[in-house]
Write a protein that holds these residues in place. Structure first.
Motif, PDB file in Angstrom:
ATOM      1  N   ARG A 167       0.759  -1.137  -0.099  1.00 42.09           N
ATOM      2  CA  ARG A 167      -0.128   0.024   0.071  1.00 42.09           C
ATOM      3  C   ARG A 167       0.861   1.509  -0.194  1.00 42.09           C
ATOM      4  N   ALA A 168       2.059   1.308   0.606  1.00 40.51           N
ATOM      5  CA  ALA A 168       2.958   2.108   0.526  1.00 40.51           C
ATOM      6  C   ALA A 168       3.464   2.548  -0.779  1.00 40.51           C
ATOM      7  N   VAL A 169       3.683   1.345  -1.467  1.00 38.43           N
ATOM      8  CA  VAL A 169       4.175   1.786  -2.882  1.00 38.43           C
ATOM      9  C   VAL A 169       3.274   2.182  -3.588  1.00 38.43           C
ATOM     10  N   THR A 170       1.886   1.868  -3.493  1.00 39.56           N
ATOM     11  CA  THR A 170       0.591   1.938  -4.286  1.00 39.56           C
ATOM     12  C   THR A 170       0.533   3.759  -4.062  1.00 39.56           C
ATOM     13  N   ALA A 171       0.711   4.035  -2.691  1.00 38.82           N
ATOM     14  CA  ALA A 171       0.413   5.577  -2.358  1.00 38.82           C
ATOM     15  C   ALA A 171       1.467   6.229  -3.145  1.00 38.82           C
ATOM     16  N   LEU A 172       2.621   5.994  -3.067  1.00 45.87           N
ATOM     17  CA  LEU A 172       3.772   6.863  -3.913  1.00 45.87           C
ATOM     18  C   LEU A 172       3.239   6.952  -5.400  1.00 45.87           C
ATOM     19  N   MET A 173       2.911   5.801  -5.924  1.00 46.69           N
ATOM     20  CA  MET A 173       2.230   5.841  -7.200  1.00 46.69           C
ATOM     21  C   MET A 173       1.240   6.801  -7.570  1.00 46.69           C
ATOM     22  N   LEU A 174       0.179   6.785  -6.531  1.00 45.75           N
ATOM     23  CA  LEU A 174      -0.956   7.664  -6.573  1.00 45.75           C
ATOM     24  C   LEU A 174      -0.321   9.208  -6.427  1.00 45.75           C
ATOM     25  N   VAL A 175       0.519   9.463  -5.761  1.00 47.76           N
ATOM     26  CA  VAL A 175       1.315  10.651  -5.577  1.00 47.76           C
ATOM     27  C   VAL A 175       1.858  11.229  -6.673  1.00 47.76           C
ATOM     28  N   ALA A 231       0.264  -6.448  -4.451  1.00 48.16           N
ATOM     29  CA  ALA A 231       0.911  -5.804  -5.208  1.00 48.16           C
ATOM     30  C   ALA A 231       0.830  -5.806  -6.665  1.00 48.16           C
ATOM     31  N   GLY A 232      -0.345  -6.364  -7.078  1.00 48.48           N
ATOM     32  CA  GLY A 232      -0.438  -6.886  -8.580  1.00 48.48           C
ATOM     33  C   GLY A 232      -0.987  -5.428  -9.249  1.00 48.48           C
ATOM     34  N   PRO A 233      -1.202  -5.700 -10.584  1.00 49.67           N
ATOM     35  CA  PRO A 233      -1.725  -4.704 -11.459  1.00 49.67           C
ATOM     36  C   PRO A 233      -2.939  -3.859 -10.811  1.00 49.67           C
ATOM     37  N   LEU A 234      -3.727  -4.511 -10.286  1.00 49.55           N
ATOM     38  CA  LEU A 234      -4.831  -3.817  -9.697  1.00 49.55           C
ATOM     39  C   LEU A 234      -4.811  -3.485  -8.168  1.00 49.55           C
ATOM     40  N   ILE A 270      -2.293   3.025 -13.180  1.00 45.12           N
ATOM     41  CA  ILE A 270      -2.536   4.209 -12.489  1.00 45.12           C
ATOM     42  C   ILE A 270      -2.321   5.428 -13.245  1.00 45.12           C
ATOM     43  N   TRP A 271      -1.301   5.403 -14.092  1.00 44.65           N
ATOM     44  CA  TRP A 271      -0.821   6.260 -14.863  1.00 44.65           C
ATOM     45  C   TRP A 271      -1.855   6.637 -15.775  1.00 44.65           C
TER      46      TRP A 271
END
Length: 402
Positions: free
Chosen positions: A22-30, A145-148, A388-389
Motif C-alpha cells: 500500500r505504501a508503494v501504491t500510495a507513492l504511485m498515486l502521489v 502488489a499486482g496490477p490492480l 494508475i498512470w
C-alpha cells in the motif's frame, strides 16, 4: 527472507506485505496526482484524495448521500447512467465508518484498506493447504502488489467483495455450509457476481455426485447445495426486482447497465442478449485498432479456449483443487454472458485472484522459482503503475476509465 516471514504469525507477516504494497501504491498515486493536467478528469491541481474518490467512488458517495432515483434519467438514446448500476452495501458501510470522521471519503478508503488486508489473510488460508505456505505467501504478495493493487485504497467495492468471496470459497472448501447462508446475501449486495457463485455451487455438486464413491456425498450436503444455490440465484436477481419496484420499470436495472454499454457501441443498443457483448466488443476494438473486425472474434475464441485449457491442465492450477478451478470457470462464463469488454475489463477480472496460487507455484529448481516469483512481482508493480498512470494521471479519453 520469505521463509522467515512465513514463520511469523500469519497476521503480522501478511500485514508487513500489505502495508508495504500500500505504501508503494500510495507513492504511485502521489506521482499520478502530480502529473495530472488540465486535460485529465481530475485537473491540474489533483490530490491523492481526488484520485481515491474519483470515478465509480462518486457513484457510491451519491448513493450514501442521496439513495437511488425513483425515476430513471433519460437521454436521446434511452435510459441514462444512474446509481442503480451499483450495489448499496459498500456505500452504506463507508458512510457508517465515515460518520466517525466526518467524511464519507475517509470511511470509503478505510473500508477498502481493511477489507483488502482481511482478504489477504483469507486468501492465504484458502491457498496454503493446496499450494504450501511459501507459495500461498507469494500468491498474497502478487495479489496485494499486482496490477490492480490500487483498488485496495480507493473508493471502490472490489476489496469488500473479494473478502466475502474468499470467505465463501473457504467455507465451501471446508464444507462449513452454514456460514454461506450469511455470506451469500451480503456478497450479493456489495457487487455483482453472486450468480457466478450460484453456478459454481451447481458445478461442485455435480462433481461431488460424480465422485460420490470416493468422496461420499450425504443427503444433508445435497440439501445444502440446493438451498444455497437457490439463495444465490434469488440474491443475484433481487436487485433487478428492487430496482423495478422502486422505479416502476421492470427493466430498470438492465436498462441502466446498457446505458454504459452505449458509450462503447457503434450501433443501436436495443436490449440485453447473453454472450453478445464479447462478440460485439471484439469487433469494436479490432475496428478501433484498424484491424479486421472478424479477427477480433477469432482472437476471442482463442482466448476462451486458452483459458479453458489453463484451467484444465495449466501448470500449478490442478493443485488449487476443484472448487477454486470451478469458481474460475464459473466467473469467466458469467463475464462472457453479461459483460461488454472495455476499459474496466482488468478490474472485472480481479475475482479470479485465487489463480495467483498457480502463478506462485514452484517451477523447476529453487533458483528458477525464485527468479520467476521476483519477475512476476516486478511485472505486477510495473503494470500497476501503467494502470494508475492511464486512469488517474491521464484519464482523458474513453479507454482510460477504471
Amino acid at each position: 527472507m520469505t521463509r522467515a516471514l512465513v514463520r511469523m504469525p500469519r497476521a503480522l507477516s501478511i500485514a508487513l506485505v500489505y502495508v508495504t504494497a500500500r505504501a508503494v501504491t500510495a507513492l504511485m498515486l502521489v506521482a499520478a496526482a502530480s502529473a495530472s493536467t488540465a486535460g485529465s478528469r481530475f485537473g491540474a491541481a489533483a490530490t491523492v484524495g481526488d484520485l481515491s474518490l474519483g470515478w465509480d467512488a462518486q457513484w457510491y458517495w451519491y448513493i450514501a448521500v442521496n439513495g437511488y432515483p425513483s425515476t430513471l434519467p433519460t437521454t436521446a438514446q434511452g435510459v441514462g447512467e444512474n446509481a442503480w448500476a451499483f450495489m448499496p452495501l459498500y456505500a452504506w458501510a463507508s458512510n457508517a465508518v465515515g460518520s466517525l470522521f466526518g467524511s464519507w471519503g475517509v470511511g470509503a478508503v478505510i473500508v477498502s484498506l481493511l477489507c483488502g488486508y482481511l482478504a489477504c489473510l483469507v486468501l492465504f488460508r484458502l491457498l496454503a493447504p493446496r499450494t504450501g505456505r511459501i507459495a500461498a505467501f507469494w500468491a498474497v504478495v502478487f495479489f496485494a502488489a499486482g496490477p490492480l493493487g490500487a483498488l485496495f485504497q480507493v473508493g471502490y467495492a472490489e476489496s469488500a467483495f473479494l473478502l466475502l468471496l474468499f470467505l465463501g470459497l473457504d467455507a465451501l472448501v471446508r464444507r462449513r455450509y452454514g456460514l454461506l447462508y450469511a455470506i451469500i446475501p451480503v456478497m450479493g449486495f456489495v457487487r455483482p457476481g453472486v450468480l457466478a457463485f450460484a453456478l459454481m455451487l451447481g458445478l461442485v455438486l455435480a462433481l461431488r455426485w460424480w465422485r460420490r464413491r470416493t468422496d461420499p456425498l450425504s443427503s444433508r450436503e445435497i440439501v445444502h447445495f440446493f438451498a444455497l444455490g437457490a439463495l444465490a440465484v434469488a440474491v443475484g436477481f433481487a436487485w433487478q426486482v428492487i430496482a423495478g419496484i422502486v422505479t416502476g420499470d421492470p427493466g430498470a436495472y438492465l436498462e441502466t447497465e446498457l446505458a454504459w454499454r452505449r458509450n462503447w457501441s457503434t450501433g443501436e443498443t436495443t436490449g440485453f442478449l447473453p454472450f453478445e457483448g464479447w462478440v460485439s466488443a471484439a469487433q469494436f476494438w479490432f475496428a478501433f485498432w484498424g484491424l479486421p473486425p472478424w479477427l477480433g472474434v477469432v482472437v476471442l475464441v482463442l482466448l476462451v479456449a486458452g483459458f479453458g485449457g489453463v484451467l484444465l491442465r495449466g501448470p500449478g492450477v490442478r493443485r488449487l483443487g476443484p472448487e477454486l478451478r470451478l469458481w474460475s470457470a464459473s466467473y469467466a462464463l458469467y463475464l462472457l454472458a453479461v459483460f461488454f469488454p472495455q476499459s474496466s475489463t482488468l478490474r472485472l477480472l480481479v475475482p479470479l485472484s485465487p489463480l495467483w496460487g498457480a502463478v506462485a507455484a514452484p517451477r523447476g529448481s529453487a533458483r528458477a522459482t525464485r527468479m520467476l516469483r521476483v519477475g512476476v512481482l516486478a511485472l505486477g508493480l510495473a503494470l500497476q503503475w501503467l494502470w494508475i498512470w492511464n486512469v488517474y494521471a491521464m484519464g482523458d479519453t474513453f479507454w482510460r476509465v477504471p
